[in-house]
Design an enzyme around this catalytic site. Structure first.
Site, short mmCIF file in Angstrom:
data_model
loop_
_atom_site.label_atom_id
_atom_site.label_comp_id
_atom_site.label_asym_id
_atom_site.label_seq_id
_atom_site.Cartn_x
_atom_site.Cartn_y
_atom_site.Cartn_z
N CYS A 143 27.78 74.39 62.55
CA CYS A 143 28.78 72.51 62.79
C CYS A 143 29.21 72.28 61.72
O CYS A 143 29.76 72.85 61.21
CB CYS A 143 27.84 72.04 63.96
SG CYS A 143 29.20 71.04 64.95
N HIS A 247 27.36 76.77 67.02
CA HIS A 247 25.26 76.19 67.32
C HIS A 247 24.13 77.33 67.70
O HIS A 247 23.71 77.32 68.79
CB HIS A 247 24.90 75.35 67.66
CG HIS A 247 25.81 73.77 67.44
ND1 HIS A 247 24.66 73.09 67.18
CD2 HIS A 247 26.70 73.83 68.01
CE1 HIS A 247 25.69 72.21 66.71
NE2 HIS A 247 27.06 71.67 67.09
N GLU A 249 21.09 78.38 67.65
CA GLU A 249 20.21 77.51 67.31
C GLU A 249 19.65 77.24 69.31
O GLU A 249 18.76 76.98 69.93
CB GLU A 249 19.55 76.48 66.58
CG GLU A 249 20.11 74.35 67.19
CD GLU A 249 21.08 74.83 66.23
OE1 GLU A 249 22.08 73.72 66.93
OE2 GLU A 249 22.00 75.28 66.44
#
Length: 276
Positions: A143, A247, A249
């Site tokens: 991002c 994202h 994660e």
């Protein structure tokens, strides 16, 4: 004569024993060193009270651990030398998501809908990334981290997608309550991203109102959303410099979606190669 032979034998045996012991000891040291986990540095905003971290940072920590590496929260830096000293403590780096980058870094004035940047973080991440690229460290940008890669390499950003880029795709929940999800297509089968995920069509999360406009130098687009927004790129000529607009994660640690775990596992593998 017998005494001479006996003493000579003792010396020979002692020498052999010493050689074997030393070899075994050296082997043990090498084995221990190889077992040390790869250290992945995580850039983050600033220190939190009592050593706490935000939920967003925790997602990076958990994803790195799940990939079998050791997460290291990186302190902020203000110069190339500080960045170099910091990089020596880790094997690879993640540039995390967050607030808008000050548009002065790409020679523009703030858009009326741009959000307040954080000067100390801009400076720190700028030097960290610039130095990591110079030293050919493995780097993953997510991002904001991807957007910073583009800026550092001479690119520009749409400062506010809804007003500067007409699209039917929503890239951030207007209420800012949760992620939105949309399709994403990997357009380069020779890319590192395709090599990691082994799929052309993905569904990715999104939480951003800025995006890549003019592409930075030597960056190759590897994935796009249906409206043409750049969802991933990599730096040509670098060992591993990969940016993704989504994202991973949160996919891995928040949604327990291991489809995206290879991104962190591959960063770990390149970190190990960097150590050697």
């Amino acid at each position: 004569m017998k005494k001479f032979r006996l003493s000579s034998l003792v010396v020979i045996l002692a020498t052999i024993f010493s050689f074997i012991f030393t070899s075994c000891k050296n082997t043990e040291v090498k084995e221990v060193k190889q077992e040390e986990p790869v250290k992945i540095g995580i850039s983050w905003e600033r220190n939190f009270p009592n050593g706490e971290v935000s939920e967003d940072v925790q997602m990076y920590i958990d994803s790195v651990k799940k990939a079998g590496a050791e997460p290291v929260l990186l302190t902020q830096v203000t110069s190339e030398q500080e960045a170099m000293d910091l990089l020596k403590t880790v094997d690879a780096v993640i540039l995390t998501g967050g607030e808008d980058i000050d548009p002065k870094y790409y020679n523009e004035k703030p858009h009326q809908k741009a959000e307040e940047p954080k000067a100390d973080r801009d400076v720190s991440d700028y030097w960290l990334l610039k130095t990591a690229i110079k030293e050919d460290y493995p780097v993953l940008g997510t991002c904001r981290g991807m957007q910073l890669m583009n800026v550092v390499l001479g690119g520009t950003l749409y400062q506010d997608l809804p007003s500067e880029y007409v699209s039917d795709i929503v890239h951030r929940d207007p209420k800012r309550e949760d992620f939105v999800y949309h399709p994403c297509k990997i357009i380069d089968k020779n890319s590192k991203l395709y090599g990691m995920l082994k799929a052309e069509d993905l569904t990715v999360n999104a939480w951003h109102h800025q995006a890549i406009e003019k592409l930075g130098q030597n960056l190759k687009v590897t994935a796009v959303s249906p409206d043409g927004i750049v969802e991933a790129f990599e730096l040509e000529g670098a060992t591993f410099v990969v940016g993704v607009q989504f994202h991973p994660e949160w996919h891995v640690a928040g949604d327990n979606n291991d489809q995206f775990l290879p991104i962190f596992e591959t960063l770990r593998d390149y970190g190990l190669k960097n150590r050697k």
